[in-house]
Motif scaffolding. Structure first.
Motif, mmCIF file in Angstrom:
data_model
loop_
_atom_site.group_PDB
_atom_site.id
_atom_site.type_symbol
_atom_site.label_atom_id
_atom_site.label_comp_id
_atom_site.label_asym_id
_atom_site.label_seq_id
_atom_site.Cartn_x
_atom_site.Cartn_y
_atom_site.Cartn_z
ATOM 1 N N PHE A 198 0.847 -1.202 0.000
ATOM 2 C CA PHE A 198 0.000 0.000 0.000
ATOM 3 C C PHE A 198 0.884 1.255 0.000
ATOM 4 O O PHE A 198 0.668 2.183 -0.776
ATOM 5 N N ASP A 199 1.914 1.251 0.848
ATOM 6 C CA ASP A 199 2.810 2.417 0.928
ATOM 7 C C ASP A 199 3.574 2.622 -0.386
ATOM 8 O O ASP A 199 3.973 3.736 -0.703
ATOM 9 N N LYS A 200 3.779 1.541 -1.123
ATOM 10 C CA LYS A 200 4.490 1.661 -2.396
ATOM 11 C C LYS A 200 3.528 1.950 -3.555
ATOM 12 O O LYS A 200 3.956 2.042 -4.706
ATOM 13 N N GLY A 201 2.247 2.050 -3.264
ATOM 14 C CA GLY A 201 1.269 2.347 -4.321
ATOM 15 C C GLY A 201 0.994 1.174 -5.236
ATOM 16 O O GLY A 201 0.423 1.339 -6.301
ATOM 17 N N VAL A 202 1.392 -0.041 -4.814
ATOM 18 C CA VAL A 202 1.056 -1.234 -5.606
ATOM 19 C C VAL A 202 -0.416 -1.572 -5.348
ATOM 20 O O VAL A 202 -1.163 -1.890 -6.270
ATOM 21 N N LYS A 205 -14.286 1.205 -2.211
ATOM 22 C CA LYS A 205 -14.440 -0.121 -1.603
ATOM 23 C C LYS A 205 -13.711 -1.249 -2.330
ATOM 24 O O LYS A 205 -13.641 -2.358 -1.812
ATOM 25 N N THR A 206 -13.162 -0.960 -3.516
ATOM 26 C CA THR A 206 -12.428 -2.008 -4.213
ATOM 27 C C THR A 206 -10.926 -1.788 -4.058
ATOM 28 O O THR A 206 -10.424 -0.687 -4.287
ATOM 29 N N VAL A 207 -10.208 -2.836 -3.642
ATOM 30 C CA VAL A 207 -8.764 -2.766 -3.506
ATOM 31 C C VAL A 207 -8.140 -3.350 -4.773
ATOM 32 O O VAL A 207 -8.456 -4.479 -5.156
ATOM 33 N N ILE A 208 -7.294 -2.556 -5.437
ATOM 34 C CA ILE A 208 -6.721 -2.984 -6.709
ATOM 35 C C ILE A 208 -5.208 -3.126 -6.590
ATOM 36 O O ILE A 208 -4.544 -2.290 -5.974
ATOM 37 N N ASN A 209 -4.678 -4.206 -7.167
ATOM 38 C CA ASN A 209 -3.236 -4.378 -7.281
ATOM 39 C C ASN A 209 -2.823 -3.918 -8.672
ATOM 40 O O ASN A 209 -3.209 -4.514 -9.676
ATOM 41 N N GLU A 257 -5.291 -7.700 -10.168
ATOM 42 C CA GLU A 257 -6.191 -8.369 -9.228
ATOM 43 C C GLU A 257 -6.979 -7.351 -8.400
ATOM 44 O O GLU A 257 -6.437 -6.302 -8.052
ATOM 45 N N ASN A 258 -8.241 -7.633 -8.119
ATOM 46 C CA ASN A 258 -8.957 -6.754 -7.195
ATOM 47 C C ASN A 258 -9.854 -7.527 -6.249
ATOM 48 O O ASN A 258 -10.240 -8.657 -6.515
ATOM 49 N N ARG A 259 -10.115 -6.926 -5.102
ATOM 50 C CA ARG A 259 -10.981 -7.562 -4.104
ATOM 51 C C ARG A 259 -11.678 -6.479 -3.300
ATOM 52 O O ARG A 259 -11.317 -5.311 -3.388
ATOM 53 N N LEU A 260 -12.644 -6.901 -2.494
ATOM 54 C CA LEU A 260 -13.421 -5.929 -1.723
ATOM 55 C C LEU A 260 -12.704 -5.578 -0.418
ATOM 56 O O LEU A 260 -12.192 -6.445 0.281
#
Lengths: 306, 306
Positions: free
Chosen positions: A257-261, A269-273, A278-281
């Motif tokens: 997260f700190d690296k912006g990946v 609400k969606t977390v994206i890599n 890849e994404n997840r809730l």
């Protein structure tokens, strides 16, 4: 600390000091700088190793957004201008020299700084170029340039430590000797005052379960997680130390997260890599209200996504 | 930092300062100490909250292994003696007060220190008991006691910071206000000098793949891992900063290894999780030779396994 120690990793070109070259040395031209082995490319501002760190940068006023404070430099990455030193017409990308500078952040790899006469008069030579020693690339972030498109900015900090060790020249890839009885040094840092109850509350609300990947690290005395600020505290992000600006993350997701990946999309609400797609809730307890401006700040300035 | 901020987590008993009680206050008896709300149990050395942190300890010379240096105390956990203050006949366990003190390490939770006249004469009151303020529980490790069985030892450091904030008394569980513009403070620490090339080499040899769980964190500019010392640097472990004393681990496994949840068995190749019982094979490149004494040290002193 041997500041050219990265050469142990057998890079094709020397990282850190160049033997015999003293900070403050003046050069008439870029060609002289090149012959002194300080900076390889004849024109480009960033010298770097493919898939490796940056070696050196030449600062000579090509970017309107650059800021020079002497020991601290806010440096703008390369690319996206309509002509060298011209208007920013496209977003800068995590490629070539920019990628190398981010690699240098990750690996704590020092870079050589050369200032040209075109830079801030307060810190630049009157004519030609001057080698100004080693700097660490402390961090990077994305920002809208004065003319609109995204640029990547880097905070460089001068390494004040005297480097007295003999330069390490081995490029064989063999294991470094290390130190059987490492000594101590006093380090004074300017730390942001955090209220530990803020992170404690966020971690407790989520029972130490990672809001991104759902893992809970189990220890012998309970569970473990970290409190991750969404909009970072202190320069350059100046985020708030409040529960709405914190996530409960496992250490692995915290790093990414700190690296912006990893970032949170604009649906909040969606977390994206950004690498794998890849994404997840996002796991989010109702009582934990997030600051959507902080999320947008992280998405733009850390992940470089609008 | 509000040092009694943990009360926000709505513990049944106050953590940190007791309003109106000044360090240095003397008491004639344990009963007086109890009535001052400094330490609840009438006899036991550790006052703690079940599934939570320790609140306070009374140091009065019950353990032959205790060491008092004033601002630093090496404190021995509870249990396993044939009689109170007697011979160590059984291993101490991560239960009750010991568990709570480890919880305090994990949560950075301060504890109250009360010294009795039975302790080291240099730092103890001549008669009765004295409240000596707040200490952090910095770390813990396992050690063979003078008479053989394992004891758990804790390093306590006095909190020198003046606590001027108004005590936080809320026990409602509601979100703490935090701070929209957190200030800065200068922090000076005595850091061990590490040679970054040592960890770099270990990480490179394993291509940033975790030697325990095999994960590789992928960033935008490459991969990421951490270098984990097997036998920790500095007090109390005094490990070497050498490649044979380092592992390439992901941040999650690094945390669990440092907490002794993960350890390497005495075959020097099986990684065991002491909580789940799960085990797997250590990833180890041939060129990376490990120090088996360091592994044994970690297994005994950090994981508490012989």
């Amino acid at each position: 600390m041997a500041l050219n120690s990265s050469s142990r990793l057998a890079y094709a070109h020397p990282i850190g000091e160049i033997a015999g070259v003293i900070p403050g040395t003046l050069y008439k031209s870029r060609e002289e700088v090149r012959l002194a082995k300080l900076h390889r490319p004849p024109m480009a501002g960033i010298s770097y190793i493919t898939d490796g760190p940056a070696e050196s940068i030449v600062i000579s006023g090509g970017y309107a957004d650059d800021e020079d404070f002497g020991d601290i430099i806010i440096y703008t990455g390369q690319g996206g201008q309509d002509s060298p030193g011209g208007k920013q017409v496209k977003d800068q990308e995590v490629t070539r020299g920019n990628r190398a500078l981010i690699f240098s952040v990750d690996h704590g790899s020092p870079i050589r700084i050369i200032r040209g006469s075109g830079g801030d008069p307060k810190y630049s030579p009157e004519t030609g170029y001057r080698y100004d020693g080693l700097y660490f690339v402390l961090n990077h972030w994305f920002e809208k340039s004065k003319s609109g498109p995204l640029v990547i900015r880097f905070e460089l900090n001068r390494i004040s430590e005297l480097v007295s060790e003999t330069p390490v020249t081995s490029e064989s890839g063999e294991a470094p000797a290390g130190n059987a009885q490492p000594g101590r040094k006093n380090v004074t840092t300017s730390a942001i005052k955090r209220d530990s109850s803020v992170a404690d509350w966020v971690k407790k609300v989520h029972n130490d379960r990672c809001q991104f990947c759902s893992i809970t690290l189990v220890t012998r005395v309970g569970t473990y997680s970290t409190g991750a600020h969404i909009q970072g505290l202190g320069r350059p992000h100046n985020g708030k130390d409040e529960t709405s600006n914190l996530l409960c993350l496992c250490p692995n997701c915290h790093v990414l997260f700190d690296k912006g990946v990893l970032y949170i999309a604009n649906d909040n609400k969606t977390v994206i890599n950004i690498v794998s797609g890849e994404n997840r809730l996002l796991n989010l307890e109702k009582i934990h209200v997030l600051d959507e401006l902080a999320i947008a700040h992280h998405r733009l300035q850390v992940a470089g996504v609008e």
